[in-house]
Design an enzyme around this catalytic site. Structure first.
Site, short mmCIF file in Angstrom:
data_model
loop_
_atom_site.label_atom_id
_atom_site.label_comp_id
_atom_site.label_asym_id
_atom_site.label_seq_id
_atom_site.Cartn_x
_atom_site.Cartn_y
_atom_site.Cartn_z
N CYS A 115 6.83 -0.49 6.30
CA CYS A 115 6.31 0.71 5.66
C CYS A 115 7.33 1.16 4.60
O CYS A 115 8.53 1.15 4.87
CB CYS A 115 6.13 1.81 6.71
SG CYS A 115 5.56 3.38 6.03
N LEU A 116 6.85 1.54 3.43
CA LEU A 116 7.78 1.97 2.37
C LEU A 116 8.55 3.23 2.76
O LEU A 116 9.57 3.53 2.17
CB LEU A 116 7.02 2.18 1.05
CG LEU A 116 6.44 0.91 0.41
CD1 LEU A 116 5.69 1.27 -0.87
CD2 LEU A 116 7.53 -0.12 0.13
N HIS B 234 -1.69 6.88 7.70
CA HIS B 234 -0.78 7.81 7.01
C HIS B 234 -1.49 9.14 6.70
O HIS B 234 -0.92 10.21 6.85
CB HIS B 234 -0.30 7.23 5.68
CG HIS B 234 0.96 6.42 5.79
ND1 HIS B 234 2.13 6.91 6.30
CD2 HIS B 234 1.23 5.14 5.42
CE1 HIS B 234 3.08 5.97 6.23
NE2 HIS B 234 2.55 4.88 5.71
N GLN C 83 2.99 9.95 1.38
CA GLN C 83 4.31 9.35 1.20
C GLN C 83 5.01 9.81 -0.08
O GLN C 83 6.20 9.63 -0.24
CB GLN C 83 4.19 7.82 1.20
CG GLN C 83 3.80 7.27 2.56
CD GLN C 83 3.64 5.78 2.52
OE1 GLN C 83 2.61 5.28 2.11
NE2 GLN C 83 4.68 5.05 2.91
N GLY D 14 0.82 -1.21 0.00
CA GLY D 14 0.00 0.00 0.00
C GLY D 14 0.85 1.25 0.00
O GLY D 14 2.05 1.21 0.30
N HIS E 254 -3.27 0.86 8.10
CA HIS E 254 -1.94 1.47 7.94
C HIS E 254 -2.02 2.71 7.03
O HIS E 254 -1.49 3.77 7.36
CB HIS E 254 -0.99 0.42 7.35
CG HIS E 254 0.41 0.89 7.13
ND1 HIS E 254 1.49 0.41 7.83
CD2 HIS E 254 0.93 1.81 6.26
CE1 HIS E 254 2.60 1.02 7.42
NE2 HIS E 254 2.29 1.87 6.46
N GLU E 255 -2.72 2.58 5.89
CA GLU E 255 -2.73 3.68 4.92
C GLU E 255 -3.61 4.85 5.40
O GLU E 255 -3.27 6.01 5.19
CB GLU E 255 -3.18 3.19 3.54
CG GLU E 255 -2.33 2.08 2.93
CD GLU E 255 -0.84 2.32 2.97
OE1 GLU E 255 -0.40 3.49 2.95
OE2 GLU E 255 -0.08 1.34 3.04
NI NI Z 1 3.44 3.05 5.30
#
Ligand code: NI
Length: 192
Positions: free
Chosen positions: A90-91, A136, A51, A46, A132-133
């Site tokens: 997480c990216l 963010h 981000q 995701g 999670h998203e």
């Molecule tokens: Ni993340």
């Protein structure tokens, strides 16, 4: 479509709240498709618009067994239930994973890429990814949900923990629960 730069922790935009999308136009859809491409290239499940430096309430999700990516605009969690401990990364925090607390299931609402209202129940990885998203979009990171007494640990490119015994090549390393404490995570992120 283009690959965007993924901002890394502790970039301040990752701690800001994204604004509601008022119009689903070409520009927004271009951003969504860029995010899908960026997420796939980075091997993620995701990605939220924060981000890639855009404070808009837009997330993309690609569940590994699904062929198509999901695009959700103005997503919100309507209900959640149960508790579980899951491994997560997480990216914006490449090379780390951590054990976090998540719900067992959620019910969420959003607009899809055709501006259709979607309301659905999710569990397993989709529920985890949505929590999670959406976090963010509210400036919340997975590090804010660490299981008590746990810390983020380093992983290799396959997501395998890089514990010291493993690196030393000793037998039984897989059973080791010793984790490396990352030195470059600010203390404020560890305890929040
Ligand atoms: Ni993340």
């Amino acid at each position: 479509m283009a690959i965007r730069e993924i901002l890394a922790i502790p970039h301040p935009i990752l701690r800001q709240r994204a604004r509601k999308v008022r119009r689903v136009d070409k520009r927004l859809l271009r951003l969504a498709h860029d995010m899908v491409e960026t997420m796939r290239e980075a091997g993620g499940v995701g990605l939220a618009a924060n981000q890639v430096g855009e404070l808009r309430r837009l997330v993309v999700i690609q569940i590994p067994e699904e062929e198509e990516a999901r695009i959700y605009i103005n997503p919100e969690i309507l209900k959640r239930g149960g508790e579980r401990e899951v491994e997560e990364g997480c990216l914006s925090h490449a090379g780390y994973r951590a054990m976090v607390n998540r719900s067992e299931w959620i019910r969420f609402g959003a607009l899809d890429h055709t501006e259709k209202v979607v309301k659905m129940k999710a569990e397993d990885l989709l529920a985890q990814a949505m929590e999670h998203e959406i976090d963010h979009l509210n400036g919340i990171l997975y590090l804010d949900h660490l299981v008590e007494h746990s810390k983020p640990y380093r992983v290799d490119e396959n997501g395998e923990p890089l514990d010291q015994e493993h690196e030393a090549g000793e037998e039984g390393a897989a059973a080791s629960s010793e984790l490396l404490v990352p030195e470059d995570v600010p203390a404020s992120l560890k305890i929040r």
